[in-house]
Design an enzyme around this catalytic site. Structure first.
Site, PDB file in Angstrom:
ATOM      1  N   GLU A 100      13.312   8.047  22.831  1.00 45.63           N
ATOM      2  CA  GLU A 100      12.821   6.696  23.152  1.00 45.63           C
ATOM      3  C   GLU A 100      12.505   6.591  24.629  1.00 45.63           C
ATOM      4  OE1 GLU A 100      15.755   7.298  21.785  1.00 45.63           O
ATOM      5  OE2 GLU A 100      16.001   6.187  19.907  1.00 45.63           O
ATOM      6  N   ARG A 137      15.900  35.479  29.424  1.00 43.17           N
ATOM      7  CA  ARG A 137      15.547  36.856  29.096  1.00 43.17           C
ATOM      8  C   ARG A 137      14.636  37.477  30.134  1.00 43.17           C
ATOM      9  NH1 ARG A 137      10.731  37.454  26.558  1.00 43.17           N
ATOM     10  NH2 ARG A 137      11.332  39.268  25.340  1.00 43.17           N
ATOM     11  N   ASP A 151       5.471  42.117  26.179  1.00 39.15           N
ATOM     12  CA  ASP A 151       5.525  41.002  25.240  1.00 39.15           C
ATOM     13  C   ASP A 151       4.177  40.406  24.948  1.00 39.15           C
ATOM     14  OD1 ASP A 151       8.210  40.806  25.157  1.00 39.15           O
ATOM     15  OD2 ASP A 151       8.354  39.139  26.562  1.00 39.15           O
TER      16      ASP A 151
END
Ligand code: ADE
Length: 234
Positions: A100, A137, A151
């Site tokens: 909210e 990480r 990655d």
């Protein structure tokens, strides 16, 4: 209730690479009921976090040198480059809002606001855990550097397909090149498969990815393959 969390981040904590502390906003709540929220001025649904408890909780962290991040759907989108930037900082303070909202005057406490995506969660807790995981990480030493340099996203492309044992599973094999021991060929295959996957699933990423001449050649071939509707598999 007691909750035990089994995690590989435990070693990073033991090695002093990472430490995490939780702060209860309620400790800075107002009055006998330790109130932290109130009705919005002007009316409307839901409750809004009051500024006083937020200032009381966050100011000391900021004075101690933490980079203060408010998790909020209106924030800057969490991306790999942003995660790498944050991983270089010595101290972060993650502030979990409620959906909210928080009193607008407390936004100024944050050095930046971060969103994990275009959807609304009930609070900033899960986004904070996502940010914690993504950033931790990348902290040097937490995991082997090589495993995140390749990655998805690190090179602006999705990751190439990975295989492990067994060599045959339910009739499905492993691409021959990966069993060949030719490092150069393996690297070329992986690059091409990363390009293929990115072209198929996230062609928007190709616009900003750093691509070599060879990559551009591969992409043209992959495009042609797709339009012929044929898939060559080696
Ligand atoms: N709080 C609620 N939804 C969020 C989101 N998508 N990202 C960050 N904080 C949030």
């Amino acid at each position: 209730m007691r909750i035990d969390l089994v995690t590989l981040f435990g070693r990073a904590v033991d090695n002093g690479l990472l430490s995490v502390a939780v702060h209860d906003l309620r400790e800075h709540g107002l009055g006998r009921h330790r109130t932290v929220d109130d009705y919005p001025y002007g009316g409307g649904a839901g409750m809004v976090l009051r500024p006083e408890p937020l200032f009381a909780a966050i100011e000391p962290l900021r004075d101690d040198g933490a980079h203060v991040i408010l998790l909020d759907p209106a924030g800057e989108r969490l991306t790999d480059p942003l995660a790498r930037e944050l991983a270089g900082l010595p101290r972060l303070a993650l502030v979990c809002g409620r959906y909210e909202g928080i009193d607008e005057r407390a936004r100024g406490l944050a050095d930046r606001e971060v969103s994990i995506g275009d959807y609304v969660l009930t609070g900033g807790e899960l986004p904070a855990l996502v940010l914690l995981d993504v950033v931790a990480r990348l902290v040097p030493g937490v995991i082997e550097a090589a495993s995140h340099e390749e990655d998805s996203f690190a090179a602006g492309l999705l990751e190439y397909p990975q295989y492990t044992r067994p060599e045959e599973f339910r009739g499905m094999g492993v691409p021959q090149v990966l069993l060949s021991g030719h490092h150069g060929e393996v690297a070329r295959w992986r690059r091409r498969e990363a390009l293929r996957r990115t072209l198929e699933r996230r062609p928007d990423l190709l616009r900003d990815a750093p691509l070599s001449e060879e990559d551009r050649g591969s992409l043209e071939l992959l495009h042609a393959e797709r339009h012929e509707g044929s898939v060559t598999n080696e």
